[in-house]
Design a protein around this motif. Structure first.
Motif, PDB file in Angstrom:
ATOM      1  N   ALA A 199      -3.050   0.358  -8.817  1.00 43.78           N
ATOM      2  CA  ALA A 199      -4.383   0.901  -8.583  1.00 43.78           C
ATOM      3  C   ALA A 199      -4.523   2.278  -9.248  1.00 43.78           C
ATOM      4  N   HIS A 200      -5.731   2.606  -9.693  1.00 37.33           N
ATOM      5  CA  HIS A 200      -5.984   3.878 -10.357  1.00 37.33           C
ATOM      6  C   HIS A 200      -6.413   4.918  -9.312  1.00 37.33           C
ATOM      7  N   ARG A 201      -5.423   5.378  -8.592  1.00 40.89           N
ATOM      8  CA  ARG A 201      -5.682   6.442  -7.624  1.00 40.89           C
ATOM      9  C   ARG A 201      -4.372   7.150  -7.333  1.00 40.89           C
ATOM     10  N   ALA A 202      -4.460   8.355  -6.774  1.00 44.07           N
ATOM     11  CA  ALA A 202      -3.266   9.152  -6.543  1.00 44.07           C
ATOM     12  C   ALA A 202      -2.380   8.485  -5.510  1.00 44.07           C
ATOM     13  N   GLU A 205       0.859  -1.183   0.000  1.00 47.50           N
ATOM     14  CA  GLU A 205       0.000   0.000   0.000  1.00 47.50           C
ATOM     15  C   GLU A 205       0.895   1.232   0.000  1.00 47.50           C
ATOM     16  N   PRO A 206       0.748   2.132  -0.971  1.00 47.93           N
ATOM     17  CA  PRO A 206      -0.251   2.074  -2.046  1.00 47.93           C
ATOM     18  C   PRO A 206       0.077   1.040  -3.120  1.00 47.93           C
ATOM     19  N   ASP A 207      -0.950   0.469  -3.684  1.00 44.96           N
ATOM     20  CA  ASP A 207      -0.795  -0.474  -4.784  1.00 44.96           C
ATOM     21  C   ASP A 207      -0.472   0.333  -6.040  1.00 44.96           C
TER      22      ASP A 207
END
Length: 209
Positions: A206-209, A201-203
């Motif tokens: 993944a589609h995120r900031a 984490e963060p991956d």
């Protein structure tokens, strides 16, 4: 070497020089916890699928060069269940890239989408008719002396993997997902390195900031 039963051999510190493996071997690990940075590797279980298990008790501060060479040997396929963790802790503890790898848990998740139960005990019961006891799962694997119950539990986690993989690989071929599974397996050493770098984490996918 201490022989605790006809099918289980316990080695302290490393694999003996006269023990060798070829083809596909089942591999599992036991550690003090599930954080490879914090929790030390305590035991590595290996089976050639012949009904015998070799348990390597890792001694703190003592190298295991024969075990490390085996885990890095690209002519020997390492068959695991939840390989993401096993590969990470082996790479961290032994300082090698563990490859090639097969993971029965990934295989189950790719073809048994009708269930969310992909644990080793459930798969062995469902696909092989074998009941595995998980009573020793949370015992102290860092103890200087492992009990016969611990050794039997540890061995059981590798003794059935070859048969389990045969069932799951057939399902992968049936569902047309064998190549997809292989792509996942080929990525596992890199996924483990990402985990060791703290990228759980963060991956980064993944589609995120």
């Amino acid at each position: 070497m201490t022989t605790t039963s006809p099918s289980i051999q316990l080695h302290r510190g490393d694999l003996p020089d006269d023990v060798s493996f070829h083809g596909t071997i089942a591999v599992d690990t036991e550690a003090m916890g599930l954080n490879p940075h914090r929790d030390r590797l305590c035991l590595v279980q290996i089976s050639a699928g012949d009904g015998n298990a070799h348990l390597v008790q890792i001694l703190p501060g003592t190298p295991s060069p024969n075990l490390a060479r085996l885990m890095a040997d690209r002519t020997v396929t390492k068959l695991m269940h939840f390989a993401r963790f096993d590969v990470a802790i082996l790479q961290h503890a032994l300082g090698v890239t563990v490859a090639p790898v097969i993971c029965t848990k990934i295989a189950s998740k790719l073809v048994r989408t009708f269930t969310d139960r992909h644990g080793l005990a459930h798969l062995c019961r469902e696909l092989l008719g074998v009941d595995l006891s998980k009573q020793q799962q949370t015992s102290d694997w860092g103890a200087a002396v492992l009990t016969p119950e611990q050794q039997a539990y540890a061995a059981s986690d590798v003794l059935h993997l070859h048969a389990l993989w045969a069932k799951l690989e057939a399902l992968l071929h049936r569902e047309g997902r064998r190549a997809l599974a292989q792509a996942c397996y080929d990525f596992l050493p890199a996924r483990a390195r990402l985990d060791l770098l703290g990228y759980e984490e963060p991956d980064i996918f993944a589609h995120r900031a």
